[in-house]
Design a protein around this motif. Structure first.
Motif, PDB file in Angstrom:
ATOM      1  N   PHE A 191      43.089  31.096  39.328  1.00 59.67           N
ATOM      2  CA  PHE A 191      43.109  32.629  39.514  1.00 59.67           C
ATOM      3  C   PHE A 191      44.135  33.214  40.084  1.00 59.67           C
ATOM      4  CE2 PHE A 191      40.487  30.536  42.805  1.00 59.67           C
ATOM      5  CZ  PHE A 191      41.316  31.115  43.825  1.00 59.67           C
ATOM      6  N   ALA A 192      44.368  34.544  39.828  1.00 60.35           N
ATOM      7  CA  ALA A 192      45.468  34.937  40.368  1.00 60.35           C
ATOM      8  C   ALA A 192      45.280  35.160  41.964  1.00 60.35           C
ATOM      9  CB  ALA A 192      45.862  36.487  39.968  1.00 60.35           C
ATOM     10  N   SER A 193      46.026  34.614  42.582  1.00 62.44           N
ATOM     11  CA  SER A 193      45.589  34.513  44.286  1.00 62.44           C
ATOM     12  C   SER A 193      47.001  35.265  45.124  1.00 62.44           C
ATOM     13  CB  SER A 193      45.435  33.165  44.620  1.00 62.44           C
ATOM     14  OG  SER A 193      46.887  32.649  44.895  1.00 62.44           O
ATOM     15  N   SER A 194      46.398  35.666  46.153  1.00 63.82           N
ATOM     16  CA  SER A 194      47.234  36.533  47.277  1.00 63.82           C
ATOM     17  C   SER A 194      48.119  35.401  47.833  1.00 63.82           C
ATOM     18  CB  SER A 194      46.534  37.461  48.183  1.00 63.82           C
ATOM     19  OG  SER A 194      47.269  37.764  48.941  1.00 63.82           O
ATOM     20  N   ALA A 195      49.433  35.792  48.042  1.00 66.32           N
ATOM     21  CA  ALA A 195      50.225  35.072  48.734  1.00 66.32           C
ATOM     22  C   ALA A 195      50.527  35.485  50.133  1.00 66.32           C
ATOM     23  CB  ALA A 195      51.891  35.045  48.251  1.00 66.32           C
ATOM     24  N   MET A 196      49.776  36.609  50.575  1.00 62.56           N
ATOM     25  CA  MET A 196      49.613  37.253  51.942  1.00 62.56           C
ATOM     26  C   MET A 196      48.484  37.837  52.414  1.00 62.56           C
ATOM     27  SD  MET A 196      53.077  36.851  52.818  1.00 62.56           S
ATOM     28  CE  MET A 196      54.109  37.920  53.862  1.00 62.56           C
ATOM     29  N   ASP A 197      48.424  37.866  53.617  1.00 58.53           N
ATOM     30  CA  ASP A 197      47.235  38.843  53.921  1.00 58.53           C
ATOM     31  C   ASP A 197      47.553  40.327  54.175  1.00 58.53           C
ATOM     32  OD1 ASP A 197      45.893  36.397  55.004  1.00 58.53           O
ATOM     33  OD2 ASP A 197      46.905  36.446  56.863  1.00 58.53           O
ATOM     34  N   ARG A 224      40.748  44.562  50.935  1.00 61.44           N
ATOM     35  CA  ARG A 224      41.381  44.128  51.814  1.00 61.44           C
ATOM     36  C   ARG A 224      41.528  42.484  51.401  1.00 61.44           C
ATOM     37  NH1 ARG A 224      44.153  42.572  55.608  1.00 61.44           N
ATOM     38  NH2 ARG A 224      43.685  42.010  57.667  1.00 61.44           N
ATOM     39  N   ILE A 225      42.458  41.705  51.469  1.00 60.48           N
ATOM     40  CA  ILE A 225      42.647  40.462  50.712  1.00 60.48           C
ATOM     41  C   ILE A 225      43.283  39.442  51.922  1.00 60.48           C
ATOM     42  CG2 ILE A 225      44.673  40.846  49.540  1.00 60.48           C
ATOM     43  CD1 ILE A 225      43.486  39.390  47.136  1.00 60.48           C
ATOM     44  N   PHE A 226      43.106  38.179  51.787  1.00 62.26           N
ATOM     45  CA  PHE A 226      43.750  37.189  52.655  1.00 62.26           C
ATOM     46  C   PHE A 226      44.238  36.181  51.779  1.00 62.26           C
ATOM     47  CE2 PHE A 226      39.960  39.252  54.566  1.00 62.26           C
ATOM     48  CZ  PHE A 226      40.576  39.609  55.988  1.00 62.26           C
ATOM     49  N   THR A 227      45.304  35.465  52.445  1.00 67.18           N
ATOM     50  CA  THR A 227      46.102  34.333  51.699  1.00 67.18           C
ATOM     51  C   THR A 227      45.117  33.609  50.968  1.00 67.18           C
ATOM     52  OG1 THR A 227      47.655  34.588  53.500  1.00 67.18           O
ATOM     53  CG2 THR A 227      47.926  32.522  51.841  1.00 67.18           C
ATOM     54  N   GLY A 228      45.341  33.084  49.657  1.00 63.40           N
ATOM     55  CA  GLY A 228      44.643  32.187  48.724  1.00 63.40           C
ATOM     56  C   GLY A 228      43.341  32.942  48.196  1.00 63.40           C
ATOM     57  N   ALA A 229      43.124  34.246  48.489  1.00 60.69           N
ATOM     58  CA  ALA A 229      41.730  34.760  47.772  1.00 60.69           C
ATOM     59  C   ALA A 229      42.370  35.271  46.555  1.00 60.69           C
ATOM     60  CB  ALA A 229      41.304  35.725  48.864  1.00 60.69           C
ATOM     61  N   GLY A 239      42.933  44.024  37.856  1.00 59.09           N
ATOM     62  CA  GLY A 239      43.562  45.220  37.939  1.00 59.09           C
ATOM     63  C   GLY A 239      44.702  45.370  39.036  1.00 59.09           C
ATOM     64  N   ALA A 240      44.422  45.013  39.986  1.00 60.76           N
ATOM     65  CA  ALA A 240      45.619  44.923  41.108  1.00 60.76           C
ATOM     66  C   ALA A 240      46.695  44.368  40.703  1.00 60.76           C
ATOM     67  CB  ALA A 240      45.042  44.161  42.261  1.00 60.76           C
ATOM     68  N   ASP A 241      47.854  44.744  41.103  1.00 58.42           N
ATOM     69  CA  ASP A 241      49.364  44.232  40.813  1.00 58.42           C
ATOM     70  C   ASP A 241      50.072  44.401  41.768  1.00 58.42           C
ATOM     71  OD1 ASP A 241      49.823  46.826  41.284  1.00 58.42           O
ATOM     72  OD2 ASP A 241      50.633  47.261  39.071  1.00 58.42           O
ATOM     73  N   ARG A 242      49.783  44.410  43.304  1.00 58.31           N
ATOM     74  CA  ARG A 242      50.335  44.086  44.284  1.00 58.31           C
ATOM     75  C   ARG A 242      49.673  44.015  45.421  1.00 58.31           C
ATOM     76  NH1 ARG A 242      54.241  48.907  46.628  1.00 58.31           N
ATOM     77  NH2 ARG A 242      55.016  47.891  48.808  1.00 58.31           N
ATOM     78  N   ILE A 243      50.036  43.050  46.422  1.00 59.25           N
ATOM     79  CA  ILE A 243      49.396  43.028  47.684  1.00 59.25           C
ATOM     80  C   ILE A 243      50.362  43.707  48.556  1.00 59.25           C
ATOM     81  CG2 ILE A 243      48.649  41.419  49.544  1.00 59.25           C
ATOM     82  CD1 ILE A 243      47.351  41.136  46.621  1.00 59.25           C
ATOM     83  N   ARG A 278      55.507  41.692  45.392  1.00 60.49           N
ATOM     84  CA  ARG A 278      54.224  42.006  44.854  1.00 60.49           C
ATOM     85  C   ARG A 278      53.239  41.008  45.425  1.00 60.49           C
ATOM     86  NH1 ARG A 278      53.782  45.873  41.067  1.00 60.49           N
ATOM     87  NH2 ARG A 278      55.472  46.748  40.765  1.00 60.49           N
ATOM     88  N   TYR A 279      53.615  39.874  45.983  1.00 64.57           N
ATOM     89  CA  TYR A 279      52.733  38.847  46.495  1.00 64.57           C
ATOM     90  C   TYR A 279      51.547  38.329  45.742  1.00 64.57           C
ATOM     91  CZ  TYR A 279      56.104  39.430  50.405  1.00 64.57           C
ATOM     92  OH  TYR A 279      57.385  39.530  51.198  1.00 64.57           O
ATOM     93  N   ILE A 280      51.853  38.014  44.491  1.00 63.31           N
ATOM     94  CA  ILE A 280      50.626  37.629  43.645  1.00 63.31           C
ATOM     95  C   ILE A 280      50.960  36.477  43.105  1.00 63.31           C
ATOM     96  CG2 ILE A 280      48.900  38.064  41.642  1.00 63.31           C
ATOM     97  CD1 ILE A 280      49.027  40.950  42.232  1.00 63.31           C
ATOM     98  N   ARG A 281      50.279  35.178  43.453  1.00 61.55           N
ATOM     99  CA  ARG A 281      50.689  33.944  42.676  1.00 61.55           C
ATOM    100  C   ARG A 281      49.928  33.820  41.252  1.00 61.55           C
ATOM    101  NH1 ARG A 281      50.051  31.061  48.326  1.00 61.55           N
ATOM    102  NH2 ARG A 281      52.337  31.181  49.001  1.00 61.55           N
TER     103      ARG A 281
END
Ligand code: AMP
Ligand code: MG
Length: 387
Positions: free
Chosen positions: A46-52, A87-92, A97-101, A124-127
């Motif tokens: 899934f598209a995952s967050s690269a940052m908190d 609120r999101i954490f690394t790997g989540a 719809g979201a396009d930026r962390i 953007r910090y999205i993998r």
């Protein structure tokens, strides 16, 4: 006498094809993968967050209302709208719809939400899903499985892999003068030091070594030892390969049904090398001198094992360096000189007698002087292999 290259290719031509076995991935370190592995899922799936931080829709605003949380292993999968943040954490998983962390260091918490500070990081910090590898990604074989390969195979969820069975290599020291390390030698005896070194070399090359009891320089003793090696993929004999009265290995190998393929190579050290075959067992007869045995282990035995494991790049790499000292012209045999290489400068040792073991641990290279090579000056380019 055949050349080193001829001996190498004739020996490798005797190698039977690798035998497959299926093993668990946790046992696969150091083994050779035999078939390509295909990923059944994408990574990340899934598209995952690269940052908190906070997942948002980046439409120029600087304030968002926080509506939920997405943690690694506890994802938030509902779509978010404009002005909303999760609120999101690394790997989540990043909510649809979201396009930026926006990273947490760049926001202040306010009442129900967050406010972006001036000068915030704009990355953007999205993998993206499949950004590492897609489902259907092919990990090619044959290849040696090390820690890096294990990491990828595990991520591909390859719980079991097909590898080449480790060849069984039986090692036989021959000679009335030899006793095992730790025994008490008689005044005319020495310690059999080669077998333990070759067993280590065999293990490093990916095979299973088995050291046999020392055989006497008598036909009956050698015949019995060859009998113990019945099921081996390779029988390595050490010594008894020259033309002295007590050098019986070649004759006994023939008597035991081995067909000789070659004997003697234009090489120093290692001239009295022999190879033969019986059914699926290869016989490699190494010279007894410790340096000769080890050099031949590197130049012939390790490549033979790698070939039996199904690897394609089996020979030691010929590397380039500059001579640290002048070298005399070489004779008609290729000379593999123990040497020390550092920062591209290689210096062969003054003493090259093939019985000298105290110099072995000081060498990290074998400088290769081809047959009839001319005299060389300091700084001339030469080839070597790691040792
Ligand atoms: P050979 O090829 O049997 O004539 O052996 C050549 C030299 O190597 C002799 O000095 C042997 O004593 C020595 N040698 C043979 N086998 C071994 C061994 N397994 N470990 C150490 N030295 C050996
Ligand atoms: Mg001997």
């Amino acid at each position: 006498m055949i050349s080193v290259e001829q001996a190498q290719s004739r020996l490798l031509a005797l190698a039977p094809p690798p035998v497959e076995e299926l093993i668990g991935l946790s046992d696969a370190h150091g083994r050779v993968l035999m078939h390509p592995v295909v990923a059944s899922r994408a990574q990340p799936p899934f598209a995952s967050s690269a940052m908190d931080g906070y997942a948002v829709i980046d439409d120029g605003r600087t304030h968002w209302t926080v509506i939920g949380e997405s943690a690694a292993g506890a994802g938030y999968f509902d779509p978010i709208g404009a002005g909303q943040a999760v609120r999101i954490f690394t790997g989540a998983p990043v909510p649809p719809g979201a396009d930026r962390i926006v990273i947490q260091e760049d926001v202040d918490r306010v009442d129900d939400g967050i406010r972006l500070r001036g000068g915030a990081d704009t990355a953007r910090y999205i993998r993206p899903a499949g950004g590492d590898f897609e489902a259907g990604f092919v990990f090619e074989a044959p290849r040696l499985i090390g820690p890096a390969e294990l990491s990828l195979l595990a991520a591909m969820n390859a719980a079991a892999v097909t590898v080449a069975r480790r060849p069984k290599v039986v090692i036989l020291s021959t000679g009335d003068e030899l006793v095992q390390p730790g025994e008490s030698p008689a005044p005319d005896q020495i310690i059999a030091s080669n077998a333990i070194a070759l067993a280590a070399l065999v293990r490093n090359a990916g095979a299973d070594p088995q050291v046999l009891p020392i055989a006497k320089d008598r036909e009956t003793s050698l015949m019995q030892a060859f009998g113990w090696a019945e099921n081996a993929d390779i029988i390595v004999t050490i010594g008894g390969a020259s033309v002295g009265d007590h050098d019986l290995v070649g004759a006994v190998a023939r008597k035991c049904g081995f067909v000789s393929d070659f004997y003697k190579v234009a090489m120093r050290p290692g001239k009295p090398l022999m190879a033969g075959q019986r059914a699926n067992t290869v016989h490699l007869g190494l010279p007894g001198n410790p340096v000769s045995a080890l050099v031949c282990g590197v130049v012939y035995l390790a490549p033979l094992i790698r070939k039996m494991l199904g690897l394609t790049d089996v020979y030691p790499e010929h590397k380039k360096a500059q001579l640290g000292v002048a070298a005399p012209a070489n004779g008609p045999r290729a000379h593999y000189m123990r040497a020390f290489v550092q920062n591209g400068i290689i210096t062969p040792f003054d003493r090259q007698d093939s019985s000298l073991m105290h110099l072995l641990p000081m060498a990290n290279a074998l400088l290769i002087r081809p047959p009839n090579a001319p005299e060389l000056k300091k700084d001339d380019p030469v080839h070597y292999i790691d040792f």
